[in-house]
Design a protein around this motif. Structure first.
Motif, PDB file in Angstrom:
ATOM      1  N   VAL A  37       0.759  -1.250   0.071  1.00  0.00           N
ATOM      2  CA  VAL A  37       0.008   0.005  -0.101  1.00  0.00           C
ATOM      3  C   VAL A  37       0.745   1.295  -0.105  1.00  0.00           C
ATOM      4  N   LEU A  38       0.757   2.210  -0.797  1.00  0.00           N
ATOM      5  CA  LEU A  38       1.293   3.493  -0.820  1.00  0.00           C
ATOM      6  C   LEU A  38       0.080   4.474  -0.106  1.00  0.00           C
ATOM      7  N   SER A  39       0.630   4.760   0.970  1.00  0.00           N
ATOM      8  CA  SER A  39       0.019   5.789   1.880  1.00  0.00           C
ATOM      9  C   SER A  39       0.426   7.138   1.742  1.00  0.00           C
ATOM     10  N   VAL A  40      -0.319   7.942   0.949  1.00  0.00           N
ATOM     11  CA  VAL A  40       0.065   9.237   0.516  1.00  0.00           C
ATOM     12  C   VAL A  40      -0.381  10.318   1.168  1.00  0.00           C
ATOM     13  N   ILE A  41       0.189  11.293   1.862  1.00  0.00           N
ATOM     14  CA  ILE A  41      -0.623  12.616   2.088  1.00  0.00           C
ATOM     15  C   ILE A  41       0.272  13.823   1.714  1.00  0.00           C
ATOM     16  N   ASN A  42      -0.525  14.878   1.895  1.00  0.00           N
ATOM     17  CA  ASN A  42       0.232  16.191   1.362  1.00  0.00           C
ATOM     18  C   ASN A  42       0.661  16.765   3.009  1.00  0.00           C
ATOM     19  N   SER A  43       1.935  17.283   2.836  1.00  0.00           N
ATOM     20  CA  SER A  43       2.667  17.764   4.033  1.00  0.00           C
ATOM     21  C   SER A  43       1.757  18.963   4.179  1.00  0.00           C
ATOM     22  N   SER A  44       1.329  19.769   3.425  1.00  0.00           N
ATOM     23  CA  SER A  44       0.545  21.027   3.870  1.00  0.00           C
ATOM     24  C   SER A  44      -0.827  20.743   4.730  1.00  0.00           C
ATOM     25  N   GLY A  45      -1.230  19.495   4.649  1.00  0.00           N
ATOM     26  CA  GLY A  45      -2.405  19.013   5.523  1.00  0.00           C
ATOM     27  C   GLY A  45      -3.693  19.223   4.455  1.00  0.00           C
ATOM     28  N   GLU A  46      -3.409  19.689   3.154  1.00  0.00           N
ATOM     29  CA  GLU A  46      -4.502  19.611   2.110  1.00  0.00           C
ATOM     30  C   GLU A  46      -4.622  18.565   1.540  1.00  0.00           C
ATOM     31  N   ASN A  47      -5.819  18.144   0.799  1.00  0.00           N
ATOM     32  CA  ASN A  47      -6.060  16.992   0.024  1.00  0.00           C
ATOM     33  C   ASN A  47      -4.957  17.074  -1.227  1.00  0.00           C
ATOM     34  N   VAL A  48      -4.906  15.745  -1.347  1.00  0.00           N
ATOM     35  CA  VAL A  48      -3.901  15.423  -2.547  1.00  0.00           C
ATOM     36  C   VAL A  48      -4.911  15.529  -3.959  1.00  0.00           C
ATOM     37  N   ASN A  49      -4.673  16.701  -4.820  1.00  0.00           N
ATOM     38  CA  ASN A  49      -5.546  16.732  -5.749  1.00  0.00           C
ATOM     39  C   ASN A  49      -5.496  15.874  -6.905  1.00  0.00           C
ATOM     40  N   ASP A  50      -6.343  15.789  -7.966  1.00  0.00           N
ATOM     41  CA  ASP A  50      -6.477  14.845  -8.819  1.00  0.00           C
ATOM     42  C   ASP A  50      -5.409  14.940  -9.728  1.00  0.00           C
ATOM     43  N   VAL A  60       2.456   4.165  -9.642  1.00  0.00           N
ATOM     44  CA  VAL A  60       2.023   2.584  -9.314  1.00  0.00           C
ATOM     45  C   VAL A  60       1.905   1.906 -10.611  1.00  0.00           C
ATOM     46  N   GLN A  61       1.507   2.241 -11.673  1.00  0.00           N
ATOM     47  CA  GLN A  61       1.697   1.334 -12.878  1.00  0.00           C
ATOM     48  C   GLN A  61       3.182   1.037 -13.100  1.00  0.00           C
ATOM     49  N   TYR A  62       4.052   1.707 -12.878  1.00  0.00           N
ATOM     50  CA  TYR A  62       5.413   1.475 -12.981  1.00  0.00           C
ATOM     51  C   TYR A  62       5.755   0.305 -12.022  1.00  0.00           C
ATOM     52  N   CYS A  63       5.478   0.276 -10.887  1.00  0.00           N
ATOM     53  CA  CYS A  63       5.599  -0.648  -9.946  1.00  0.00           C
ATOM     54  C   CYS A  63       4.860  -1.868 -10.027  1.00  0.00           C
ATOM     55  N   TRP A  71       4.048  -8.485  -6.902  1.00  0.00           N
ATOM     56  CA  TRP A  71       3.390  -7.334  -6.227  1.00  0.00           C
ATOM     57  C   TRP A  71       1.875  -6.961  -6.762  1.00  0.00           C
ATOM     58  N   ASN A  72       1.264  -7.030  -5.560  1.00  0.00           N
ATOM     59  CA  ASN A  72      -0.301  -6.549  -5.723  1.00  0.00           C
ATOM     60  C   ASN A  72      -0.321  -4.937  -4.840  1.00  0.00           C
ATOM     61  N   ILE A  73      -0.032  -3.903  -5.726  1.00  0.00           N
ATOM     62  CA  ILE A  73       0.107  -2.779  -4.877  1.00  0.00           C
ATOM     63  C   ILE A  73      -1.038  -1.787  -5.425  1.00  0.00           C
ATOM     64  N   LYS A  74      -1.444  -0.889  -4.178  1.00  0.00           N
ATOM     65  CA  LYS A  74      -2.595  -0.106  -4.301  1.00  0.00           C
ATOM     66  C   LYS A  74      -2.229   1.179  -3.486  1.00  0.00           C
ATOM     67  N   THR A  75      -2.990   2.271  -3.820  1.00  0.00           N
ATOM     68  CA  THR A  75      -2.871   3.638  -3.176  1.00  0.00           C
ATOM     69  C   THR A  75      -3.855   4.090  -2.341  1.00  0.00           C
ATOM     70  N   GLU A  76      -3.525   4.583  -1.277  1.00  0.00           N
ATOM     71  CA  GLU A  76      -4.580   5.116  -0.157  1.00  0.00           C
ATOM     72  C   GLU A  76      -4.063   6.637   0.073  1.00  0.00           C
ATOM     73  N   TYR A  77      -5.152   7.328   0.222  1.00  0.00           N
ATOM     74  CA  TYR A  77      -4.789   8.914   0.807  1.00  0.00           C
ATOM     75  C   TYR A  77      -5.565   9.347   1.838  1.00  0.00           C
TER      76      TYR A  77
END
Length: 423
Positions: A37-50, A60-63, A71-77
């Motif tokens: 799982v890639l757990s991605v956040i924005n350091s500014s506290g804002e939501n990650v935009n599209d 993720v496609q590269y991975c 590998w079975n890889i997915k992303t979370e925000y």
């Protein structure tokens, strides 16, 4: 002839079973892709935009292309990053996740922070920070960061490691115990032990290894419950770290002051029958020694000595082990006994040398000079006297720690044997 054919058949069947079991073990591991799982956040506290999410999904496609079926890889925000100090390992539904923080500078992503967290061995990897020169570079930078911090986890089955030959040459073993329901009860690193890969078998997809350990039967020791041995590789990020390792010698609390020990590095050369060692320094008065990080030496074998006695020998892996605590059942009485024996041995050797010199002189002199030489020989300490002093020392130097007393007794036995074997 029939008996020979039977034996040949048995041998063929055994070889087939051996290869089949190894292949099955490797296949079993390969059939279970790593859940990432890639757990991605924005350091500014804002939501990650599209737009940024699209760039991350490209990474993720590269991975997925690289990992293929492994590998079975997915992303979370999530809204905020996971606190690694309070992770509930039993509630994680993946094998490992990467904590990714996007550095947001005036609305522009100019860097990422990343850390691997491996649920299988319950360990947090090293942190890394990588700059991004332009937005379109984000997929490449993130992919390279994941690759750099990824730690392969493999199974140790029947004396081999189930896995491909592209793993690191050094693996760190862990004992993973399951409860009756099949859930993981505990994961513990096997102390003072590493596995060194020696060869790869492409047919069975297995790796043969050598155990380098400071404890006997490190992998086969009896453990409670259902236990399996797994091995973790060393990520490229960890291999690039140049963090020194602090060795701490732990003694029983009753021992004051702490003795100072000699720290050696041992070189195990299979082409030679013996071991070579180089002294690195001495421990401090609080039992600590800092092992410097050597760029060309990922694995080092360390030995702790005092005088002629060796108390511990163990592997140390650069940057993977920031601190190694080595318990030693020692006492000042051991050092005093060794000093006593060395003094007695030196005196014994000097006496033998004097005796040889006087015996040669005796053949060349006569008269009063001959009488003087004979008198000097009579005054030399005899072997019986040395043995008596040795026995008195044996009774005097006693320790309440059984391991220390056994070491002292062994030193006295070896010295006595040496004295008695000398004419």
């Amino acid at each position: 002839m029939i008996k020979t054919l039977r034996n040949l058949c048995r041998l063929t069947i055994c070889c087939f079973l051996f290869v089949f079991l190894q292949f099955t073990a490797a296949q079993e591991t390969a059939d279970k892709p790593v859940q990432i799982v890639l757990s991605v956040i924005n350091s500014s506290g804002e939501n990650v935009n599209d737009t940024v999410k699209a760039q991350i999904e490209k990474s993720v496609q590269y991975c997925r292309t690289f990992g293929a079926t492994r590998w079975n890889i997915k992303t979370e925000y999530p809204k905020q990053s996971i606190d690694t100090a309070t992770i509930d390992w039993d509630k994680q539904n993946c094998d490992k996740f990467f904590l990714v923080s996007l550095d947001n500078n005036a609305g522009k992503i100019d860097g990422i922070d990343i850390q691997e967290v491996d649920v299988q061995i319950r360990r947090c990897g090293v942190k890394g920070r990588y700059g991004i020169s332009s937005p379109e570079k984000l997929p490449d930078v993130l992919f390279q960061a994941v690759m750099k911090h990824y730690t392969p986890i493999l199974r140790v089955i029947g004396g081999v490691v189930a896995g491909s030959s592209d793993v690191n040459s050094i693996l760190m073993p862990y004992a993973r115990t399951f409860d009756r329901e099949g859930s993981i009860a505990s994961v513990e690193p096997i102390p003072y032990t590493v596995l060194v890969i020696e060869s790869a078998d492409a047919l069975t997809n297995t790796l043969k290894f050598k155990v380098v350990s400071g404890i006997p039967n490190a992998l086969s020791a009896r453990r409670k419950g259902r236990t399996e041995i797994i091995a973790a590789g060393i990520s490229l990020a960890e291999r690039e770290e140049m963090t020194p390792t602090v060795i701490r010698i732990q003694l029983p609390l009753s021992i004051k002051p702490v003795p100072v020990y000699d720290i050696y590095e041992v070189f195990l050369d299979e082409k030679e029958s013996g071991k070579k060692a180089v002294k690195l320094g001495r421990s401090s008065t609080d039992g600590a020694f800092e092992l410097s990080a050597e760029p060309e030496r990922l694995l080092r074998v360390i030995q702790i000595r005092s005088g002629n006695s060796s108390f511990a020998q163990f592997p140390a892996v650069r940057s993977r082990q920031g601190e190694i605590t080595v318990p030693i059942a020692d006492a000042p009485v051991r050092a005093e006994a060794e000093s006593f024996l060395k003094g007695l041995q030196d005196e014994f050797i000097d006496t033998l040398a004097k005796k040889i010199i006087l015996e040669k002189r005796l053949t060349k002199v006569d008269g009063k000079e001959r009488s003087k030489v004979q008198n000097d020989m009579m005054n030399l300490k005899r072997k019986e006297r040395f043995l008596l002093e040795l026995e008195q020392g044996r009774l005097h130097f006693r320790s309440d720690i059984p391991a220390v007393q056994r070491r002292i007794d062994r030193m006295f036995r070896e010295t006595e044997k040496s004295f008695r074997s000398t004419e």
